[in-house]
Design a protein around this motif. Structure first.
Motif, PDB file in Angstrom:
ATOM      1  N   UNK A 246       0.829  -1.203   0.000  1.00 33.89           N
ATOM      2  CA  UNK A 246       0.000   0.000   0.000  1.00 33.89           C
ATOM      3  C   UNK A 246       0.870   1.263   0.000  1.00 33.89           C
ATOM      4  N   UNK A 247       1.988   1.205   0.702  1.00 34.03           N
ATOM      5  CA  UNK A 247       2.898   2.349   0.700  1.00 34.03           C
ATOM      6  C   UNK A 247       3.534   2.523  -0.675  1.00 34.03           C
ATOM      7  N   UNK A 248       3.905   1.420  -1.307  1.00 34.88           N
ATOM      8  CA  UNK A 248       4.450   1.498  -2.672  1.00 34.88           C
ATOM      9  C   UNK A 248       3.438   2.128  -3.619  1.00 34.88           C
ATOM     10  N   UNK A 249       2.182   1.728  -3.485  1.00 28.14           N
ATOM     11  CA  UNK A 249       1.126   2.298  -4.318  1.00 28.14           C
ATOM     12  C   UNK A 249       1.015   3.802  -4.094  1.00 28.14           C
ATOM     13  N   UNK A 250       1.081   4.210  -2.820  1.00 31.29           N
ATOM     14  CA  UNK A 250       0.993   5.640  -2.509  1.00 31.29           C
ATOM     15  C   UNK A 250       2.163   6.400  -3.124  1.00 31.29           C
TER      16      UNK A 250
END
Length: 261
Positions: A185-189
């Protein structure tokens, strides 16, 4: 003092003056001792003690800085004197002097971990205080050379690149940061933020950024798909303020442990 090398007599006087809190007389004793000693650690330590007395309890930072500087001349590697000068420079907001001191500390250090710490501190001071993002970038890159997997150094490099307007280089660093980040999810952000900044400053990179985000099409977009976020996105993009965009992105991902060293 008739015989400055009579350290036993000096010590007796030192104890008397300490009881009386006669700081100036103590300084006189220590300076005489320092002058009688050859260049080296003992002389540097005596001068450092002089600086400490000028700084506290006498409250004379200017005289303290002079004493600490003399201590460093006696022994360039005197940690106590250099740390004291760094502290005084921070208190006086003398950022140029602080950069010089940190650079000297970096040059004299032989410990890669300590060099990494100093390089990061130099990057922060140059970026946030001296407003010199290009020099800050150099020091963050040095930190990366010492610890190639440092997320903190990559983040610092990113902020320096943004402040310098080096958007293409920013995209390269952002991709490296994404590769090191393990939380999806952090990578997506981070991908999402890269695309937003692409819209602002590097339209040629938009397609590449959107293609990269497609790798995560099967993930739950969560907050990125909400109506409120989409409205805020549009407002930020129209405003054209990359600093605001970055702060918004970081607030949305909550500055998770996955993007910090």
């Amino acid at each position: 003092m008739e015989n400055p090398q009579n350290f036993a007599a000096h010590w007796a006087l030192y104890r008397i003056y300490m009881k009386r809190e006669d700081w100036l007389s103590i300084i006189d004793i220590l300076e005489n001792e320092a002058n009688a000693l050859p260049e080296g650690n003992q002389r540097a330590l005596a001068l450092t003690r002089v600086g400490e007395l000028w700084e506290e309890p006498l409250g004379r930072r200017d005289r303290a800085a002079d004493a600490y500087t003399l201590a460093l001349r006696a022994t360039p590697g005197c940690t106590e004197a250099r740390e004291a000068l760094i502290r005084l420079s921070e208190q006086e907001s003398d950022w140029d002097h602080l950069v010089d001191l940190l650079y000297q500390e970096f040059q004299t250090s032989v410990d890669p971990r300590e060099q990494y710490r100093i390089a990061m501190q130099l990057g922060e001071v140059l970026l946030e205080r001296s407003k010199n993002p290009r020099k800050a970038m150099e020091w963050y890159m040095k930190a990366l050379g010492l610890e190639p997997g440092s997320l903190a150094a990559l983040r610092g490099t990113e902020h320096a690149l943004i402040a310098a307007g080096e958007w293409r280089s920013f995209m390269e660093v952002r991709r490296r940061l994404i590769d090191l980040c393990v939380e999806e999810q952090t990578r997506l952000a981070l991908f999402h933020g890269m695309v937003m900044l692409s819209h602002l400053h590097d339209r040629d990179a938009v397609q590449a950024g959107e293609s990269a985000m497609a790798e995560f099409a099967d993930l739950d977009f969560g907050w990125t798909g909400s109506l409120m976020d989409l409205m805020l996105e549009r407002e930020l993009l129209e405003r054209g303020d990359p600093g605001t965009v970055l702060r918004w992105i970081e607030s949305r991902i909550g500055r998770k442990d996955g993007i910090e060293s």
